[in-house]
Write a protein that holds these residues in place. Structure first.
Motif, mmCIF file in Angstrom:
data_model
loop_
_atom_site.group_PDB
_atom_site.id
_atom_site.type_symbol
_atom_site.label_atom_id
_atom_site.label_comp_id
_atom_site.label_asym_id
_atom_site.label_seq_id
_atom_site.Cartn_x
_atom_site.Cartn_y
_atom_site.Cartn_z
ATOM 1 N N ALA A 88 0.710 -1.306 -0.069
ATOM 2 C CA ALA A 88 -0.340 0.056 -0.038
ATOM 3 C C ALA A 88 0.945 1.107 -0.077
ATOM 4 O O ALA A 88 0.721 2.256 -0.722
ATOM 5 N N LYS A 89 2.035 1.258 0.829
ATOM 6 C CA LYS A 89 2.817 2.385 0.679
ATOM 7 C C LYS A 89 3.629 2.473 -0.594
ATOM 8 O O LYS A 89 3.621 3.591 -1.053
ATOM 9 N N SER A 90 3.832 1.458 -1.106
ATOM 10 C CA SER A 90 4.675 1.604 -2.450
ATOM 11 C C SER A 90 3.673 2.215 -3.498
ATOM 12 O O SER A 90 4.121 2.961 -4.265
ATOM 13 N N ILE A 91 2.517 1.676 -3.397
ATOM 14 C CA ILE A 91 1.435 2.117 -4.405
ATOM 15 C C ILE A 91 1.317 3.645 -4.369
ATOM 16 O O ILE A 91 1.171 4.440 -5.351
ATOM 17 N N ILE A 92 1.100 4.143 -2.964
ATOM 18 C CA ILE A 92 0.784 5.549 -2.741
ATOM 19 C C ILE A 92 2.115 6.447 -3.266
ATOM 20 O O ILE A 92 1.955 7.229 -3.768
ATOM 21 N N ASN A 93 3.193 5.789 -2.777
ATOM 22 C CA ASN A 93 4.629 6.652 -2.975
ATOM 23 C C ASN A 93 4.744 6.671 -4.488
ATOM 24 O O ASN A 93 4.960 7.480 -5.178
ATOM 25 N N SER A 94 4.411 5.588 -5.304
ATOM 26 C CA SER A 94 4.863 5.521 -6.743
ATOM 27 C C SER A 94 3.615 6.200 -7.299
ATOM 28 O O SER A 94 4.007 7.199 -8.268
ATOM 29 N N GLU A 100 3.798 13.880 -9.744
ATOM 30 C CA GLU A 100 4.479 14.770 -9.508
ATOM 31 C C GLU A 100 5.664 15.168 -10.638
ATOM 32 O O GLU A 100 5.964 16.254 -11.071
ATOM 33 N N GLN A 101 6.300 14.030 -11.136
ATOM 34 C CA GLN A 101 7.153 13.759 -12.142
ATOM 35 C C GLN A 101 6.991 13.430 -13.624
ATOM 36 O O GLN A 101 7.641 13.622 -14.555
ATOM 37 N N PHE A 102 5.731 12.947 -13.751
ATOM 38 C CA PHE A 102 5.480 12.042 -15.061
ATOM 39 C C PHE A 102 4.122 12.705 -15.740
ATOM 40 O O PHE A 102 3.607 11.808 -16.501
ATOM 41 N N ASN A 103 3.691 13.789 -14.956
ATOM 42 C CA ASN A 103 2.371 14.079 -15.675
ATOM 43 C C ASN A 103 1.219 13.119 -15.394
ATOM 44 O O ASN A 103 0.263 13.324 -16.387
ATOM 45 N N VAL A 114 12.011 2.136 -12.846
ATOM 46 C CA VAL A 114 12.629 1.453 -11.825
ATOM 47 C C VAL A 114 12.898 2.838 -10.767
ATOM 48 O O VAL A 114 13.387 2.426 -9.643
ATOM 49 N N LYS A 115 12.688 3.930 -10.791
ATOM 50 C CA LYS A 115 12.830 5.016 -9.831
ATOM 51 C C LYS A 115 11.513 5.133 -9.076
ATOM 52 O O LYS A 115 11.550 5.593 -7.888
ATOM 53 N N LEU A 116 10.579 4.496 -9.376
ATOM 54 C CA LEU A 116 8.986 4.334 -8.711
ATOM 55 C C LEU A 116 9.418 3.331 -7.526
ATOM 56 O O LEU A 116 10.020 2.308 -7.742
#
Length: 212
Positions: A88-94, A100-103, A114-116
């Motif tokens: 859940a944390k990974s999904i929200i952070n991704s 913010e970075q990929f429109n 792989v930055k996600l």
């Protein structure tokens, strides 16, 4: 027989055995759906993930939906999935990074994917190849890892090194098909606990046949 020649013959036999197996068994409509499903699928069956995402994808439709999600609520939504809290944390952070970075669009390159958070090469390969038709590598899941070792294609244990060995054996045009044929064969015949070597179409080409 050299390894590349044997690898080519194995792929030919798997094609004859299974035909066109298509892509991932994960159900999705958008690249974002597939990204979320693939994150959830780590150490979890595709069938369970598909049952969970059937409702999840109705509730969360955009990267903004996930980015703005309450962690406790999303955690409850996926509670039947192993390691649900971390996922859940990974999904929200991704999702936050995508917004913010990929429109608000799931990126289309390995370098960006792989930055996600929560995304390694396996997840990136699945999303890029299935959602975008971009083959930058081979998705080394548990089946591909196991079969690559049993077939003598690699002696490595690290997934990235196994992927590199496979990419050196097969031309790029075969990577997507190879991934899905190995997964299919791993599920049907070359299972983890008790491989069905007597029924295997490639047992004469496999150094582990009848030994594992």
């Amino acid at each position: 027989m050299e390894n590349k020649e044997r690898a080519k013959k194995i792929l030919e036999f798997l094609r004859k055995e299974y035909g066109n197996v298509g892509g991932t068994a994960l159900k999705y409509k958008t690249p974002l759906d597939l990204l979320v499903a693939t994150i959830l699928a780590a150490q979890c069956t595709d069938d369970l993930v598909n049952r969970v995402t059937e409702q999840l994808f109705k509730k969360y439709r955009t990267a903004e939906d996930y980015a703005n999600a309450d962690l406790e609520e999303l955690d409850r939504d996926i509670k039947s999935i192993i390691f649900h809290r971390n996922k859940a944390k990974s999904i929200i952070n991704s999702a936050n990074m995508i917004v913010e970075q990929f429109n608000s669009q799931v990126p289309k390159t390995m370098e960006e994917m792989v930055k996600l958070p929560g995304v390694a090469r396996k997840t990136a390969n699945i999303v890029l190849s299935n959602a975008y038709g971009i083959n930058e590598g081979i998705a080394v899941d548990t089946h591909v890892l196991r079969l690559s070792q049993r077939m003598g294609f690699t002696k490595e244990k690290n997934r990235d090194k196994i992927e590199s060995d496979l990419m050196n054996l097969y031309p790029k045009d075969d990577w997507f098909e190879l991934t899905n044929l190995l997964i299919t064969h791993g599920r049907k015949i070359c299972t983890a606990r008790k491989p069905k070597c007597a029924e295997c179409a490639i047992n004469k080409l496999c150094p582990s046949a009848f030994k594992v």
